[in-house]
Design a protein around this motif. Structure first.
Motif, PDB file in Angstrom:
ATOM      1  N   LYS A 142       0.826  -1.212   0.000  1.00  0.00           N
ATOM      2  CA  LYS A 142       0.000   0.000   0.000  1.00  0.00           C
ATOM      3  C   LYS A 142       0.860   1.262   0.000  1.00  0.00           C
ATOM      4  O   LYS A 142       0.458   2.290  -0.552  1.00  0.00           O
ATOM      5  CB  LYS A 142      -0.956  -0.032   1.183  1.00  0.00           C
ATOM      6  CG  LYS A 142      -2.011  -1.121   1.013  1.00  0.00           C
ATOM      7  CD  LYS A 142      -2.953  -1.243   2.187  1.00  0.00           C
ATOM      8  CE  LYS A 142      -3.961  -2.364   1.948  1.00  0.00           C
ATOM      9  NZ  LYS A 142      -4.927  -2.516   3.052  1.00  0.00           N
ATOM     10  N   ALA A 143       2.043   1.187   0.583  1.00  0.00           N
ATOM     11  CA  ALA A 143       2.965   2.323   0.525  1.00  0.00           C
ATOM     12  C   ALA A 143       3.406   2.574  -0.914  1.00  0.00           C
ATOM     13  O   ALA A 143       3.478   3.728  -1.366  1.00  0.00           O
ATOM     14  CB  ALA A 143       4.178   2.065   1.415  1.00  0.00           C
ATOM     15  N   GLU A 144       3.699   1.493  -1.638  1.00  0.00           N
ATOM     16  CA  GLU A 144       4.055   1.630  -3.063  1.00  0.00           C
ATOM     17  C   GLU A 144       2.915   2.277  -3.844  1.00  0.00           C
ATOM     18  O   GLU A 144       3.146   3.149  -4.694  1.00  0.00           O
ATOM     19  CB  GLU A 144       4.381   0.255  -3.659  1.00  0.00           C
ATOM     20  CG  GLU A 144       5.660  -0.373  -3.157  1.00  0.00           C
ATOM     21  CD  GLU A 144       6.905   0.147  -3.872  1.00  0.00           C
ATOM     22  OE1 GLU A 144       6.825   1.168  -4.570  1.00  0.00           O
ATOM     23  OE2 GLU A 144       7.966  -0.484  -3.694  1.00  0.00           O
ATOM     24  N   ARG A 145       1.691   1.886  -3.529  1.00  0.00           N
ATOM     25  CA  ARG A 145       0.543   2.473  -4.219  1.00  0.00           C
ATOM     26  C   ARG A 145       0.418   3.957  -3.900  1.00  0.00           C
ATOM     27  O   ARG A 145       0.150   4.783  -4.785  1.00  0.00           O
ATOM     28  CB  ARG A 145      -0.744   1.733  -3.839  1.00  0.00           C
ATOM     29  CG  ARG A 145      -1.976   2.275  -4.539  1.00  0.00           C
ATOM     30  CD  ARG A 145      -3.269   1.607  -4.100  1.00  0.00           C
ATOM     31  NE  ARG A 145      -4.392   2.197  -4.811  1.00  0.00           N
ATOM     32  CZ  ARG A 145      -4.945   3.366  -4.495  1.00  0.00           C
ATOM     33  NH1 ARG A 145      -4.474   4.064  -3.470  1.00  0.00           N
ATOM     34  NH2 ARG A 145      -5.947   3.843  -5.201  1.00  0.00           N
ATOM     35  N   LEU A 146       0.586   4.320  -2.628  1.00  0.00           N
ATOM     36  CA  LEU A 146       0.485   5.730  -2.240  1.00  0.00           C
ATOM     37  C   LEU A 146       1.518   6.575  -2.984  1.00  0.00           C
ATOM     38  O   LEU A 146       1.232   7.701  -3.408  1.00  0.00           O
ATOM     39  CB  LEU A 146       0.683   5.876  -0.729  1.00  0.00           C
ATOM     40  CG  LEU A 146      -0.488   5.448   0.158  1.00  0.00           C
ATOM     41  CD1 LEU A 146      -0.063   5.401   1.615  1.00  0.00           C
ATOM     42  CD2 LEU A 146      -1.679   6.398  -0.013  1.00  0.00           C
ATOM     43  N   ILE A 147       2.718   6.024  -3.147  1.00  0.00           N
ATOM     44  CA  ILE A 147       3.795   6.779  -3.798  1.00  0.00           C
ATOM     45  C   ILE A 147       3.638   6.782  -5.311  1.00  0.00           C
ATOM     46  O   ILE A 147       3.690   7.840  -5.949  1.00  0.00           O
ATOM     47  CB  ILE A 147       5.168   6.189  -3.402  1.00  0.00           C
ATOM     48  CG1 ILE A 147       5.407   6.374  -1.900  1.00  0.00           C
ATOM     49  CG2 ILE A 147       6.285   6.858  -4.189  1.00  0.00           C
ATOM     50  CD1 ILE A 147       6.585   5.576  -1.355  1.00  0.00           C
ATOM     51  N   GLN A 148       3.414   5.598  -5.892  1.00  0.00           N
ATOM     52  CA  GLN A 148       3.437   5.473  -7.349  1.00  0.00           C
ATOM     53  C   GLN A 148       2.122   5.875  -8.017  1.00  0.00           C
ATOM     54  O   GLN A 148       2.134   6.412  -9.130  1.00  0.00           O
ATOM     55  CB  GLN A 148       3.780   4.024  -7.734  1.00  0.00           C
ATOM     56  CG  GLN A 148       5.103   3.525  -7.216  1.00  0.00           C
ATOM     57  CD  GLN A 148       6.297   4.267  -7.801  1.00  0.00           C
ATOM     58  OE1 GLN A 148       6.199   4.922  -8.834  1.00  0.00           O
ATOM     59  NE2 GLN A 148       7.441   4.173  -7.130  1.00  0.00           N
ATOM     60  N   VAL A 149       0.996   5.599  -7.363  1.00  0.00           N
ATOM     61  CA  VAL A 149      -0.316   5.871  -7.967  1.00  0.00           C
ATOM     62  C   VAL A 149      -0.917   7.172  -7.450  1.00  0.00           C
ATOM     63  O   VAL A 149      -1.366   8.011  -8.239  1.00  0.00           O
ATOM     64  CB  VAL A 149      -1.288   4.693  -7.712  1.00  0.00           C
ATOM     65  CG1 VAL A 149      -2.663   4.996  -8.313  1.00  0.00           C
ATOM     66  CG2 VAL A 149      -0.721   3.394  -8.285  1.00  0.00           C
ATOM     67  N   GLU A 150      -0.900   7.340  -6.131  1.00  0.00           N
ATOM     68  CA  GLU A 150      -1.505   8.544  -5.554  1.00  0.00           C
ATOM     69  C   GLU A 150      -0.565   9.746  -5.557  1.00  0.00           C
ATOM     70  O   GLU A 150      -1.001  10.877  -5.361  1.00  0.00           O
ATOM     71  CB  GLU A 150      -1.956   8.264  -4.120  1.00  0.00           C
ATOM     72  CG  GLU A 150      -3.073   7.235  -4.004  1.00  0.00           C
ATOM     73  CD  GLU A 150      -4.393   7.762  -4.535  1.00  0.00           C
ATOM     74  OE1 GLU A 150      -4.519   8.983  -4.749  1.00  0.00           O
ATOM     75  OE2 GLU A 150      -5.318   6.943  -4.726  1.00  0.00           O
TER      76      GLU A 150
END
Length: 389
Positions: free
Chosen positions: A84-92
């Motif tokens: 979820k950290a990767e998603r926050l950084i890469q997507v959000e």
């Protein structure tokens, strides 16, 4: 003429792009437990973040930009949290991450943050490794670590029970073992003896399997660093088995909080801990904060809510000093930064990114925490053990 018009149009387009960029919100990723054992802690974090963000935005935002919070459930699970950290950084495309609770999660997400050159600011995690042996230039902590809590608690205990026999029960992961280790570091040299030590899995439903060992050890002091629902089960089960009144119960700040006192009930009475925050701190700023928090959420703030509330003015001051949300620029602005909180003045030590603050010993008396001792920040923080930067 055509050339002049083209240049004017290009300049106008550039100004419009800059203006649009400036108007974009600053995105803060809040990666916190919204389900499971630590959900009660995540709720306080969310309340503190929501209230601070509402106030910051009402006052014009950060450097003229609104703040947008993007929530993800960490599940207090490193594997889930890193994805979820990767998603926050890469997507959000968040500018900074905060809200991590479990020290194991914070250490894992810290690696993701460093790899992506994104800042992680924990307002909750206790393990000294976060700003010590496993420190990262991209990770900051604005709450008290396990050693600071232990220093405040041990100073009080030494004056009350200088030759205590201590039994330890912690959760079986990074924070649980580290909190016990840090307390023993100050307790044993002060003359307190360790008579037992157990580490129970997270989400333990039945702690009675350990009570035979507790009885046999005959401790005068029982130390725990469980948290959330685990603490509710542990302390109430000790009472059900007739053990709770046989010793003084103490522990890490996670063990009993204003959010869990009611659920623990009479078994919480007399519990003592070391904290960087108490809702009973008698400052004008704190009492105003407590009143606002109670009015908005119908609950008393605990250290998780207060420390998370203090994140936003910290980040605002750093971003405005840096003149940018660029992680490296903000990092430099954060190092050595002092800012005002409802707990008092906090200062980030540049060498390890650990916040220094006054520490308190607090005890549950008549169903609420009362301050029974204080240690100055300089005396509580301990040495800088970060060697990476």
């Amino acid at each position: 003429m055509r050339s002049t018009l083209a240049m004017t149009a290009a300049a106008g387009a550039m100004l419009a792009a800059v203006s649009a960029q400036a108007a974009e919100p600053i995105k803060v990723g809040v990666l916190t437990p919204l389900s499971g054992t630590y959900a009660v802690l995540g709720q306080q974090i969310k309340w503190g973040m929501d209230l601070a963000t509402e106030e910051i935005n009402a006052a014009g935002g950060i450097d003229g930009r609104a703040v947008e919070l993007v929530y993800e459930d960490s599940e207090a699970n490193p594997a889930a949290a890193t994805a979820k950290a990767e998603r926050l950084i890469q997507v959000e495309n968040v500018d900074v991450i905060t809200g991590t609770v479990s020290s194991g999660v914070t250490l894992a997400v810290g690696q993701i943050a460093e790899r992506n050159k994104t800042l992680l600011v924990t307002t909750v995690s206790f393990s000294t490794a976060i700003t010590g042996s496993k420190c990262s230039p991209y990770v900051f902590r604005i709450n008290a670590n396990a050693a600071m809590q232990s220093n405040a608690l041990a100073a009080w205990l030494q004056s009350e029970k200088p030759e205590a026999d201590v039994f330890y029960l912690g959760p079986d992961y990074e924070m649980g073992r580290n909190t016990v280790e840090e307390f023993k570091k100050v307790a044993e040299p002060a003359g307190m003896e360790t008579v037992g030590e157990i580490y129970a899995p997270l989400n333990t439903n039945d702690f009675s399997q350990y009570f035979g060992q507790v009885r046999a050890s005959q401790p005068t002091v029982f130390y725990t660093s469980t948290g959330g629902n685990d603490s509710v089960r542990l302390l109430t089960q000790l009472a059900e088995y007739g053990l709770r009144d046989r010793f003084l119960a103490i522990g890490a700040a996670s063990a009993v909080t204003p959010a869990t006192i009611e659920a623990i009930g009479p078994a919480a009475e007399g519990f003592v801990t070391g904290v960087g925050y108490s809702p009973t701190i008698e400052s004008e700023a704190n009492q105003a904060f407590v009143a606002k928090f109670k009015e908005k959420f119908g609950a008393v703030p605990d250290l998780y809510g207060a420390d998370s509330y203090g994140f936003m003015p910290f980040y605002k001051k750093a971003v405005e000093a840096a003149g940018s949300t660029d992680a490296d620029a903000v990092m430099k602005a954060m190092e050595g930064l002092s800012w005002e909180t409802v707990q008092g003045t906090k200062t980030i030590r540049a060498g390890d990114h650990q916040a220094m603050m006054p520490m308190y010993a607090v005890a549950v008396q008549d169903g609420r925490f009362e301050v029974i001792g204080r240690v100055e920040g300089e005396d509580a923080i301990g040495p800088d053990n970060c060697e990476r930067f």
